[in-house]
Design a protein around this motif. Structure first.
Motif, PDB file in Angstrom:
ATOM      1  N   ALA A  76     -30.607 -40.935  10.749  1.00 18.24           N
ATOM      2  CA  ALA A  76     -30.268 -42.288  11.225  1.00 18.24           C
ATOM      3  C   ALA A  76     -30.528 -43.305  10.111  1.00 18.24           C
ATOM      4  O   ALA A  76     -29.709 -44.211   9.886  1.00 18.24           O
ATOM      5  CB  ALA A  76     -31.064 -42.625  12.484  1.00 18.24           C
ATOM      6  N   ARG A  77     -31.648 -43.157   9.415  1.00 15.55           N
ATOM      7  CA  ARG A  77     -31.948 -44.070   8.299  1.00 15.55           C
ATOM      8  C   ARG A  77     -30.931 -43.908   7.173  1.00 15.55           C
ATOM      9  O   ARG A  77     -30.448 -44.891   6.608  1.00 15.55           O
ATOM     10  CB  ARG A  77     -33.363 -43.845   7.782  1.00 15.55           C
ATOM     11  CG  ARG A  77     -34.438 -44.402   8.701  1.00 15.55           C
ATOM     12  CD  ARG A  77     -35.824 -44.320   8.095  1.00 15.55           C
ATOM     13  NE  ARG A  77     -36.272 -42.965   7.818  1.00 15.55           N
ATOM     14  CZ  ARG A  77     -36.767 -42.125   8.728  1.00 15.55           C
ATOM     15  NH1 ARG A  77     -36.884 -42.514   9.983  1.00 15.55           N
ATOM     16  NH2 ARG A  77     -37.162 -40.920   8.386  1.00 15.55           N
ATOM     17  N   GLU A  78     -30.620 -42.659   6.825  1.00 14.75           N
ATOM     18  CA  GLU A  78     -29.645 -42.400   5.746  1.00 14.75           C
ATOM     19  C   GLU A  78     -28.290 -43.026   6.093  1.00 14.75           C
ATOM     20  O   GLU A  78     -27.669 -43.681   5.259  1.00 14.75           O
ATOM     21  CB  GLU A  78     -29.455 -40.887   5.557  1.00 14.75           C
ATOM     22  CG  GLU A  78     -30.654 -40.176   5.002  1.00 14.75           C
ATOM     23  CD  GLU A  78     -30.597 -40.004   3.505  1.00 14.75           C
ATOM     24  OE1 GLU A  78     -29.577 -40.335   2.879  1.00 14.75           O
ATOM     25  OE2 GLU A  78     -31.600 -39.531   2.955  1.00 14.75           O
ATOM     26  N   LEU A  79     -27.832 -42.798   7.321  1.00 15.66           N
ATOM     27  CA  LEU A  79     -26.527 -43.325   7.731  1.00 15.66           C
ATOM     28  C   LEU A  79     -26.540 -44.844   7.848  1.00 15.66           C
ATOM     29  O   LEU A  79     -25.554 -45.510   7.506  1.00 15.66           O
ATOM     30  CB  LEU A  79     -26.078 -42.668   9.041  1.00 15.66           C
ATOM     31  CG  LEU A  79     -25.741 -41.179   8.933  1.00 15.66           C
ATOM     32  CD1 LEU A  79     -25.516 -40.585  10.308  1.00 15.66           C
ATOM     33  CD2 LEU A  79     -24.541 -40.956   8.018  1.00 15.66           C
ATOM     34  N   HIS A  80     -27.646 -45.404   8.305  1.00 16.92           N
ATOM     35  CA  HIS A  80     -27.748 -46.866   8.383  1.00 16.92           C
ATOM     36  C   HIS A  80     -27.645 -47.480   6.994  1.00 16.92           C
ATOM     37  O   HIS A  80     -26.948 -48.481   6.787  1.00 16.92           O
ATOM     38  CB  HIS A  80     -29.061 -47.277   9.067  1.00 16.92           C
ATOM     39  CG  HIS A  80     -29.119 -48.746   9.345  1.00 16.92           C
ATOM     40  ND1 HIS A  80     -29.626 -49.645   8.434  1.00 16.92           N
ATOM     41  CD2 HIS A  80     -28.713 -49.465  10.423  1.00 16.92           C
ATOM     42  CE1 HIS A  80     -29.544 -50.862   8.939  1.00 16.92           C
ATOM     43  NE2 HIS A  80     -28.983 -50.780  10.149  1.00 16.92           N
ATOM     44  N   GLU A  81     -28.318 -46.892   6.033  1.00 14.06           N
ATOM     45  CA  GLU A  81     -28.244 -47.388   4.645  1.00 14.06           C
ATOM     46  C   GLU A  81     -26.823 -47.270   4.107  1.00 14.06           C
ATOM     47  O   GLU A  81     -26.332 -48.166   3.432  1.00 14.06           O
ATOM     48  CB  GLU A  81     -29.226 -46.625   3.737  1.00 14.06           C
ATOM     49  CG  GLU A  81     -30.620 -47.178   3.768  1.00 14.06           C
ATOM     50  CD  GLU A  81     -30.641 -48.643   3.364  1.00 14.06           C
ATOM     51  OE1 GLU A  81     -30.156 -49.010   2.266  1.00 14.06           O
ATOM     52  OE2 GLU A  81     -31.142 -49.453   4.156  1.00 14.06           O
ATOM     53  N   LEU A  82     -26.177 -46.149   4.410  1.00 13.62           N
ATOM     54  CA  LEU A  82     -24.792 -45.957   3.986  1.00 13.62           C
ATOM     55  C   LEU A  82     -23.900 -47.052   4.580  1.00 13.62           C
ATOM     56  O   LEU A  82     -23.099 -47.668   3.872  1.00 13.62           O
ATOM     57  CB  LEU A  82     -24.291 -44.580   4.412  1.00 13.62           C
ATOM     58  CG  LEU A  82     -22.801 -44.315   4.204  1.00 13.62           C
ATOM     59  CD1 LEU A  82     -22.481 -44.219   2.722  1.00 13.62           C
ATOM     60  CD2 LEU A  82     -22.382 -43.063   4.938  1.00 13.62           C
ATOM     61  N   LEU A  83     -24.051 -47.308   5.873  1.00 14.11           N
ATOM     62  CA  LEU A  83     -23.236 -48.332   6.539  1.00 14.11           C
ATOM     63  C   LEU A  83     -23.536 -49.730   6.010  1.00 14.11           C
ATOM     64  O   LEU A  83     -22.641 -50.577   5.926  1.00 14.11           O
ATOM     65  CB  LEU A  83     -23.465 -48.281   8.051  1.00 14.11           C
ATOM     66  CG  LEU A  83     -22.953 -47.024   8.749  1.00 14.11           C
ATOM     67  CD1 LEU A  83     -23.446 -46.986  10.183  1.00 14.11           C
ATOM     68  CD2 LEU A  83     -21.444 -46.928   8.672  1.00 14.11           C
ATOM     69  N   ARG A  84     -24.771 -49.977   5.651  1.00 16.47           N
ATOM     70  CA  ARG A  84     -25.143 -51.280   5.089  1.00 16.47           C
ATOM     71  C   ARG A  84     -24.482 -51.471   3.723  1.00 16.47           C
ATOM     72  O   ARG A  84     -23.947 -52.532   3.414  1.00 16.47           O
ATOM     73  CB  ARG A  84     -26.658 -51.390   4.971  1.00 16.47           C
ATOM     74  CG  ARG A  84     -27.160 -52.786   4.623  1.00 16.47           C
ATOM     75  CD  ARG A  84     -28.635 -52.823   4.356  1.00 16.47           C
ATOM     76  NE  ARG A  84     -29.077 -51.941   3.287  1.00 16.47           N
ATOM     77  CZ  ARG A  84     -28.826 -52.119   1.985  1.00 16.47           C
ATOM     78  NH1 ARG A  84     -28.111 -53.149   1.585  1.00 16.47           N
ATOM     79  NH2 ARG A  84     -29.274 -51.264   1.081  1.00 16.47           N
ATOM     80  N   ARG A  85     -24.487 -50.403   2.911  1.00 15.94           N
ATOM     81  CA  ARG A  85     -23.872 -50.479   1.579  1.00 15.94           C
ATOM     82  C   ARG A  85     -22.350 -50.523   1.646  1.00 15.94           C
ATOM     83  O   ARG A  85     -21.705 -51.191   0.843  1.00 15.94           O
ATOM     84  CB  ARG A  85     -24.279 -49.267   0.724  1.00 15.94           C
ATOM     85  CG  ARG A  85     -25.681 -49.291   0.220  1.00 15.94           C
ATOM     86  CD  ARG A  85     -25.932 -48.182  -0.805  1.00 15.94           C
ATOM     87  NE  ARG A  85     -25.464 -46.859  -0.406  1.00 15.94           N
ATOM     88  CZ  ARG A  85     -26.192 -45.959   0.260  1.00 15.94           C
ATOM     89  NH1 ARG A  85     -27.436 -46.244   0.607  1.00 15.94           N
ATOM     90  NH2 ARG A  85     -25.688 -44.785   0.579  1.00 15.94           N
ATOM     91  N   ASP A  86     -21.779 -49.746   2.586  1.00 13.81           N
ATOM     92  CA  ASP A  86     -20.322 -49.639   2.671  1.00 13.81           C
ATOM     93  C   ASP A  86     -19.888 -49.732   4.130  1.00 13.81           C
ATOM     94  O   ASP A  86     -19.701 -48.717   4.799  1.00 13.81           O
ATOM     95  CB  ASP A  86     -19.866 -48.306   2.059  1.00 13.81           C
ATOM     96  CG  ASP A  86     -18.359 -48.188   1.983  1.00 13.81           C
ATOM     97  OD1 ASP A  86     -17.648 -49.122   2.407  1.00 13.81           O
ATOM     98  OD2 ASP A  86     -17.878 -47.143   1.505  1.00 13.81           O
ATOM     99  N   PRO A  87     -19.712 -50.957   4.646  1.00 14.06           N
ATOM    100  CA  PRO A  87     -19.326 -51.134   6.051  1.00 14.06           C
ATOM    101  C   PRO A  87     -18.001 -50.462   6.408  1.00 14.06           C
ATOM    102  O   PRO A  87     -17.732 -50.186   7.569  1.00 14.06           O
ATOM    103  CB  PRO A  87     -19.232 -52.649   6.220  1.00 14.06           C
ATOM    104  CG  PRO A  87     -20.062 -53.218   5.111  1.00 14.06           C
ATOM    105  CD  PRO A  87     -19.957 -52.234   3.986  1.00 14.06           C
ATOM    106  N   ALA A  88     -17.169 -50.154   5.412  1.00 16.49           N
ATOM    107  CA  ALA A  88     -15.901 -49.480   5.680  1.00 16.49           C
ATOM    108  C   ALA A  88     -16.109 -48.052   6.203  1.00 16.49           C
ATOM    109  O   ALA A  88     -15.181 -47.453   6.728  1.00 16.49           O
ATOM    110  CB  ALA A  88     -15.041 -49.458   4.421  1.00 16.49           C
TER     111      ALA A  88
END
Length: 152
Positions: A76-88
């Motif tokens: 969840a943390r890894e994916l949240h960081e990914l979404l924060r960096r790249d909302p696309a």
């Protein structure tokens, strides 16, 4: 926006860890790697290694659901960081999550059990994945299996 990303990341993580050690794993793994590759092409190898480590833990654990719960927070943390960096990545992650959830809902996600047995040098292998197997040695080394002892 942050709450939306958090919820999506948690749902994505739940789908990823649920797919570990099932027929859905390879496609789910590839989907997650594709998301990280979009964000940073060099990140795919370390992310793939972490995914494989988690899947191996789930596969070999006596309590796989406990391992999945522990891994869900990390992903969840890894994916949240990914979404924060790249909302696309929101749309493809939501699609992947829906695909995994749909597969589980329709019963297409069977657990994969793998067993490798090797007998060498005149050895004998007796193997079973579910149930018990009872063997008896007779004089002269002959072995008899009782067919009423369950799957063999």
């Amino acid at each position: 926006m942050s709450d939306e990303l958090t919820l999506l990341a948690e749902a994505g993580a739940a789908a990823v860890v649920a797919a570990m050690a099932t027929d859905l794993w390879q496609a789910t793994r590839d989907g997650v790697l594709g998301l990280f590759r979009r964000d940073a092409p060099d990140s795919a190898a370390p992310v793939g290694a972490r995914l494989d480590e988690g899947a191996a833990l789930v596969r070999t654990s006596a309590a796989p659901d406990d391992v999945r719960r522990a891994l869900a927070g990390t992903w969840a943390r890894e994916l949240h960081e990914l979404l924060r960096r790249d909302p696309a990545c929101r749309v493809p992650l939501a699609r992947l999550t829906a695909e995994v959830d749909g597969a589980f809902a329709s019963g297409r996600a069977a657990v994969v059990l793998e067993q490798n047995n090797t007998a060498r040098d005149s050895g004998t292998v007796f193997a079973v994945q579910h149930g018990d197997i009872h063997t008896t040695r007779r004089a002269g080394g002959a072995t008899r299996q009782d067919p009423d002892d369950g799957p063999q």
